[in-house]
Design an enzyme around this catalytic site. Structure first.
Site, PDB file in Angstrom:
ATOM      1  N   GLY A   1       0.838  -1.204   0.000  1.00 37.44           N
ATOM      2  CA  GLY A   1       0.000   0.000   0.000  1.00 37.44           C
ATOM      3  C   GLY A   1       0.865   1.243   0.000  1.00 37.44           C
ATOM      4  O   GLY A   1       2.044   1.194  -0.353  1.00 37.44           O
TER       5      GLY A   1
ATOM      6  N   GLU B   1       5.724  -3.248   0.844  1.00 38.16           N
ATOM      7  CA  GLU B   1       5.720  -3.089  -0.613  1.00 38.16           C
ATOM      8  C   GLU B   1       4.960  -1.800  -0.897  1.00 38.16           C
ATOM      9  O   GLU B   1       3.727  -1.781  -0.930  1.00 38.16           O
ATOM     10  CB  GLU B   1       5.022  -4.291  -1.276  1.00 38.16           C
ATOM     11  CG  GLU B   1       5.787  -5.591  -1.151  1.00 38.16           C
ATOM     12  CD  GLU B   1       6.992  -5.677  -2.090  1.00 38.16           C
ATOM     13  OE1 GLU B   1       7.066  -4.867  -3.037  1.00 38.16           O
ATOM     14  OE2 GLU B   1       7.859  -6.525  -1.867  1.00 38.16           O
TER      15      GLU B   1
ATOM     16  N   CYS C   1       1.386   0.521  -9.007  1.00 45.04           N
ATOM     17  CA  CYS C   1       2.469   1.022  -8.153  1.00 45.04           C
ATOM     18  C   CYS C   1       3.749   1.269  -8.945  1.00 45.04           C
ATOM     19  O   CYS C   1       4.531   2.152  -8.615  1.00 45.04           O
ATOM     20  CB  CYS C   1       2.744   0.026  -7.041  1.00 45.04           C
ATOM     21  SG  CYS C   1       3.144  -1.625  -7.644  1.00 45.04           S
TER      22      CYS C   1
ATOM     23  N   LYS D   1       2.288   6.236   3.733  1.00 47.79           N
ATOM     24  CA  LYS D   1       1.745   6.828   4.957  1.00 47.79           C
ATOM     25  C   LYS D   1       1.256   5.715   5.889  1.00 47.79           C
ATOM     26  O   LYS D   1       1.599   5.673   7.076  1.00 47.79           O
ATOM     27  CB  LYS D   1       0.580   7.761   4.573  1.00 47.79           C
ATOM     28  CG  LYS D   1       0.320   8.856   5.544  1.00 47.79           C
ATOM     29  CD  LYS D   1      -0.664   9.848   4.955  1.00 47.79           C
ATOM     30  CE  LYS D   1      -1.657  10.240   6.019  1.00 47.79           C
ATOM     31  NZ  LYS D   1      -2.908  10.740   5.527  1.00 47.79           N
ATOM     32  N   VAL D   2       0.460   4.821   5.339  1.00 48.36           N
ATOM     33  CA  VAL D   2      -0.037   3.699   6.148  1.00 48.36           C
ATOM     34  C   VAL D   2       1.116   2.727   6.449  1.00 48.36           C
ATOM     35  O   VAL D   2       1.169   2.146   7.533  1.00 48.36           O
ATOM     36  CB  VAL D   2      -1.213   2.984   5.431  1.00 48.36           C
ATOM     37  CG1 VAL D   2      -1.651   1.761   6.214  1.00 48.36           C
ATOM     38  CG2 VAL D   2      -2.382   3.940   5.254  1.00 48.36           C
TER      39      VAL D   2
END
Ligand code: NAD
Length: 460
Positions: A197, A219, A253, A200-201
């Site tokens: 993801g 990742e 991504c 930030k998370v």
């Protein structure tokens, strides 16, 4: 029907106890169990292809071709790879342990599963980012919590239905939730967390894991640059950049985020990019994905609106359909809104820059997951490689380094840490445990270490 109830804290706690006790029983360590579960996953995919394609179409208006090639084929390839190598990889290996431990004694590197792992996936490839790491986790003999992205609700609902039907519930549990639920799950101690993801998370996950000293693979994404040098094959560059920007509507991504075009080829690149966007749209307009949700649509629209660059192609936005026409923006500067974050959109900002300026800008930004070089000169390519870093690199194409068999896939710096695919995935979910049995019959020689100490015996 895509709405589901999130996993309650009680359900999660009960699942956690089950997985802990299954792991303690050694059930998942058996190679037979691992192969059985991998084959079950194969059948889950094979017998539900239509439902999977439909779910991804609901999610992203995505064509079956992209779902089958970019999600299902990849996971199936991983399953076959693991089935072929599981006996060999799970055996561990003999290190080059020297005369004492290797020749006279016996040294061995055991491959052991880590325990209960939590796999958290992203929405843009909601099946692949969940199930591909799971293939490696099963092959390595772990118990697994699967947490699909709630932003891909149709895929999430399908998995809620299918996972318990195909996979061993005593060892593999699918759990659901948004930030609040995941936050509660992260209070538990896992033996490993694999997260795909945004950064930030990713920081939240890594911080929560650190409290338990839990190892993590992150990742993440980033702003992957494309460098088109003055020696590049412009026709090829334009065609492949246009194709990448249309893939999953740019929500990949690994996608090229922005393009550095050498002044000598800049105008021609823009002209050919427009040609190829036109060509792809003319023949396949209805086949391209749309933006995942209104929130992301508004985010992208906002970045485009604030840009001081010049839109030379596209710019059409349809919020009702969450559709953004591929858009080329020229004369973009490094402080432009389009350079402020990962775009995750079919937008191609173009910056005029020769190779050295492109390198300077890349070095001033966080290391990306991918870097793409269009050039015909090896010296030029080497110069760029020597002066930049990124998770991976593809030359004269975009994104395909992620598909190289048995090569690691992962980021560096802000694009993540750890890697997977093939043996790298198996190792990511394994502990390599050094075991040594020094020779017992050599006590006379080995007793040099016992007291009383003799400094002469330290000098060998
Ligand atoms: P995200 O960070 O919003 O969410 C990913 C997961 O984290 C979801 O399962 C979600 O439920 C969970 N989550 C969200 N907020 C959370 C919180 N506050 N606490 C705990 N968990 C939380 O990422 P995304 O928007 O789903 O994915 C897009 C990003 O992922 C992009 O940056 C993209 O580049 C990256 N990505 C990377 C890869 C890769 O393989 N490296 C693949 C796909 C996507």
């Amino acid at each position: 029907m895509t709405s589901i109830e999130y996993t309650s804290p009680e359900e999660f706690a009960s699942g956690y106890r089950t997985l802990q006790s299954t792991f303690a029983s050694n059930r998942t360590k058996s190679i037979k169990w691992r192969k059985w579960q991998l084959k079950q996953l194969w059948w889950l995919l094979e017998q539900n292809l239509d439902k999977i394609v439909d779910a991804l179409h609901t999610e992203l208006n995505r064509h079956a071709f992209e779902t089958l090639t970019m999600e299902v084929r990849g996971i199936k390839g991983d399953i076959v790879d693991m089935l072929e190598h599981i006996d060999e990889w799970s055996q561990g290996e003999k290190p080059d342990a020297g005369f004492l431990f290797g020749t006279l004694g016996k040294a061995w590197l055991r491959k052991e599963p880590l325990g209960v792992t939590l796999i958290i996936a992203a929405w843009n490839f909601p099946l692949y980012t969940l199930l591909s790491p799971m293939v490696a986790a099963i092959a390595a003999g772990n118990c697994i919590f699967l947490k699909p992205s709630e932003l891909a609700p149709a895929t999430q609902a399908l998995l809620v239905d299918l996972v318990p039907k195909y996979l061993d519930q005593s060892a593999i549990r699918l759990v659901t939730g948004g930030p609040a639920e995941v936050g509660r799950m992260l209070e538990f101690k896992f033996n490993h967390i694999f997260y795909t993801g945004g950064g930030k998370v990713g920081r939240i996950i890594a911080t929560a894991a650190a409290k338990h000293l839990t190892p993590v693979v992150l990742e993440l994404g980033g702003q992957a640059p494309v460098i088109v040098t003055k020696t590049a094959d412009i026709e090829l560059a334009a065609k492949r950049i246009a194709h990448a920007k249309l893939t999953n509507s740019g929500q990949v991504c690994l996608n090229g985020n922005h393009i550095f075009a050498d002044p000598a080829v800049h105008d021609r690149l823009l002209e050919r990019l427009q040609f190829w966007f036109d060509k792809f749209l003319e023949t396949g307009n209805e086949q391209f994905a749309t933006i995942i949700n209104e929130r992301h649509f508004d985010r992208i629209a906002g970045l485009l609106k604030s840009s001081a660059g010049v839109v030379v192609y596209g710019g059409d936005l349809d919020r009702d359909r969450k559709y953004i026409k591929p858009t080329i923006v020229r004369d973009v500067t490094t402080d432009d809104s389009l350079m402020s974050e990962e775009l995750f959109a079919p937008i191609a900002p173009v910056i005029v820059a020769d190779v050295d300026r492109a390198i300077r800008i890349i070095r001033s930004m966080p290391p990306p997951l991918g870097l793409y070089i269009f050039s015909k000169e090896q010296a030029e390519i080497d110069h760029i490689l020597d002066n930049t870093t990124s998770g991976g690199v593809t030359i004269n194409d975009l994104m395909v380094h992620a598909g190289v068999p048995h090569a690691p896939f992962g980021g560096v710096g802000e694009s993540g840490y750890g890697s997977y695919h093939g043996k790298y995935g198996f190792d990511a979910f394994s502990h390599t445990r050094t075991v040594v049995a020094p020779p017992t019959w050599l006590e006379a020689v080995m007793s040099f270490r016992y007291a009383p100490f003799d400094v002469k015996k330290a000098k060998f």
